[in-house]
Design an enzyme around this catalytic site. Structure first.
Site, PDB file in Angstrom:
ATOM      1  N   GLY A  64      17.024  -2.766 -26.766  1.00 46.28           N
ATOM      2  CA  GLY A  64      18.114  -3.380 -26.011  1.00 46.28           C
ATOM      3  C   GLY A  64      19.411  -2.991 -26.698  1.00 46.28           C
ATOM      4  O   GLY A  64      19.509  -3.076 -27.944  1.00 46.28           O
ATOM      5  N   ASP A 251      23.127   0.421 -20.961  1.00 48.80           N
ATOM      6  CA  ASP A 251      23.077   1.059 -22.282  1.00 48.80           C
ATOM      7  C   ASP A 251      24.351   1.817 -22.608  1.00 48.80           C
ATOM      8  O   ASP A 251      24.733   1.947 -23.770  1.00 48.80           O
ATOM      9  CB  ASP A 251      21.873   1.999 -22.371  1.00 48.80           C
ATOM     10  CG  ASP A 251      20.609   1.183 -22.520  1.00 48.80           C
ATOM     11  OD1 ASP A 251      20.068   0.734 -21.502  1.00 48.80           O
ATOM     12  OD2 ASP A 251      20.210   0.936 -23.672  1.00 48.80           O
ATOM     13  N   LYS A 262      17.925   1.365 -18.099  1.00 49.98           N
ATOM     14  CA  LYS A 262      16.507   1.734 -18.096  1.00 49.98           C
ATOM     15  C   LYS A 262      16.110   2.493 -16.836  1.00 49.98           C
ATOM     16  O   LYS A 262      16.547   2.148 -15.737  1.00 49.98           O
ATOM     17  CB  LYS A 262      15.677   0.449 -18.230  1.00 49.98           C
ATOM     18  CG  LYS A 262      14.183   0.621 -18.239  1.00 49.98           C
ATOM     19  CD  LYS A 262      13.674   1.629 -19.246  1.00 49.98           C
ATOM     20  CE  LYS A 262      14.114   1.328 -20.669  1.00 49.98           C
ATOM     21  NZ  LYS A 262      13.829   2.460 -21.595  1.00 49.98           N
TER      22      LYS A 262
HETATM   23  O1  MRU Z   1      14.467   1.217 -23.982  1.00 52.39           O
HETATM   24  P1  MRU Z   1      15.050  -0.156 -24.087  1.00 52.39           P
HETATM   25  O2  MRU Z   1      14.028  -1.233 -23.933  1.00 52.39           O
HETATM   26  O3  MRU Z   1      15.882  -0.321 -25.324  1.00 52.39           O
HETATM   27  O4  MRU Z   1      16.032  -0.255 -22.837  1.00 52.39           O
HETATM   28  C1  MRU Z   1      16.815  -1.415 -22.711  1.00 52.39           C
HETATM   29  C2  MRU Z   1      17.627  -1.446 -21.475  1.00 52.39           C
HETATM   30  O5  MRU Z   1      17.659  -0.520 -20.697  1.00 52.39           O
HETATM   31  C3  MRU Z   1      18.489  -2.657 -21.288  1.00 52.39           C
HETATM   32  O6  MRU Z   1      18.649  -2.939 -19.926  1.00 52.39           O
HETATM   33  C4  MRU Z   1      19.873  -2.413 -21.905  1.00 52.39           C
HETATM   34  O7  MRU Z   1      19.758  -1.925 -23.199  1.00 52.39           O
HETATM   35  C5  MRU Z   1      20.702  -3.643 -21.909  1.00 52.39           C
HETATM   36  S1  MRU Z   1      20.101  -4.848 -23.054  1.00 52.39           S
HETATM   37  C6  MRU Z   1      21.170  -6.170 -22.987  1.00 52.39           C
END
Ligand code: MRU
Length: 342
Positions: A64, A251, A262
């Site tokens: 995240g 992200d 994601k």
């Molecule tokens: O691969 P991840 O689990 O780190 O991906 C996380 C996401 O895509 C979240 O939606 C994003 O980081 C926002 S977290 C507040």
């Protein structure tokens, strides 16, 4: 909320910190919950070396965008406390080398490089002990800020929710993805405190199942009405009239508002547009990268094929993120309110 804290700094005498106030003189550890074990096992890890922190971020033990920024910041501080530098100049060089190494663990979430740059930039002391204290103070300031940013995002986003409304979310942008109550899930928690109860649909989020394993679990534990669906069911659930709003995290958001999140987020935005359902991105401003003009310049992490079920006869393509074009986004839920432009 009954959710385990995502991360904290634990001092040598075992005290937990989520805000400045810890003494860096005796080396502590970065404490995280290992998210690869959730929801079955709540296991905590204590990390203190560059390799351990790098591996935890790379393998999504901590994940995240805001959470990896905080983890890298606290991780850099605990690593620096253990360096055997012979001079302040060498110590600064070691800190910079470690920051660059941690920054290379994942490419897409800008919070990682943002937090590390901020920590390195905070180092100005003439002696090693002073440098270590500055690093720890800055890391814990970032962590404390994240907690308040999440609360502000929750307050802003709750104004969009009504009792009984269906909220579709993707991946996990909740408490597990931040130091606070999350970004996309924060409005849901805040609304609940105000007596507004929504019905959440949590996309499974292939291939690593952040939605099915993490979002469904944390919302369920918090007493939120949550239903898991396969990613491929989202458009159908929209057509059935069960979704009043889509809220996802981010992200990295480019200067023009194009948003990396994601993999699977983009197709949700397309489906939401078709069904006239508002599509919101929840994020702190630390996720905005004004140095890049649009989403085509956002680096997209490619992950190993083994993460996807496949037979030996097939090749695998596994991008971990996609970019949703600005025109598919209704608005941005931020610590400064709900904005139509970022
Ligand atoms: O691969 P991840 O689990 O780190 O991906 C996380 C996401 O895509 C979240 O939606 C994003 O980081 C926002 S977290 C507040």
């Amino acid at each position: 909320m009954n959710i385990p804290r995502t991360l904290s700094y634990i001092s040598a005498d075992g005290r937990e910190y989520l805000a400045p106030g810890a003494d860096a003189a005796r080396p502590g550890v970065l404490d995280i919950v290992d998210q690869t074990m959730l929801p079955g096992v709540v296991k905590r890890l204590h990390l203190s070396t560059p390799d351990e922190v790098f591996e935890a971020i790379k393998q999504l033990r901590v994940r995240g965008a805001p959470a990896i920024g905080c983890a890298a910041a606290v991780g850099l501080a605990v690593c620096a406390m253990r360096f055997t530098s012979s001079s302040p100049a060498e110590h600064l060089a070691n800190i910079k080398k470690c920051a660059a190494f941690l920054d290379s663990s994942r490419p897409t979430a800008v919070n990682l490089s943002w937090a590390l740059k901020r920590c390195v930039g905070a180092v100005s002391a003439a002696d090693i002990a002073g440098m270590n204290q500055q690093l720890l103070d800055e890391a814990l300031a970032i962590t404390a800020e994240d907690i308040s940013l999440c609360a502000a995002i929750g307050k802003a986003g709750a104004t969009l929710l009504k009792s009984g409304m269906g909220v579709l979310t993707h991946c996990n942008a909740g408490a597990l993805a931040t130091a606070g109550i999350g970004t996309a899930l924060a409005p849901i928690y805040t609304a609940m405190e105000q007596g507004i109860k929504v019905k959440v649909f949590s996309d499974e989020t292939r291939p690593l199942l952040q939605g099915a394993r993490l979002t469904a679990w944390e919302l369920g534990v918090a007493g939120v009405d949550v239903t898991t669906i396969c990613d491929s069911m989202a458009a159908q659930v929209m057509r059935e009239g069960k979704v009043g709003i889509v809220i996802v995290g981010a992200d990295r958001v480019a200067a023009n508002g194009d948003t990396a999140n994601k993999i699977g987020t983009y197709q949700l935005a397309v489906a939401a547009k078709y069904h006239n359902i508002p599509f919101y991105v929840a994020l702190p401003f630390s996720t905005v990268d004004r140095s890049i003009a649009n989403g085509s310049q956002i680096p997209i992490e490619q992950r190993k094929g083994e993460e996807i079920f496949h037979c030996a006869e097939a090749k695998v393509y596994n991008p971990a993120f996609d970019v949703t074009p600005r025109e598919l986004i209704t608005g941005f839920i931020t610590e400064r309110g709900v904005l139509s432009e970022i």
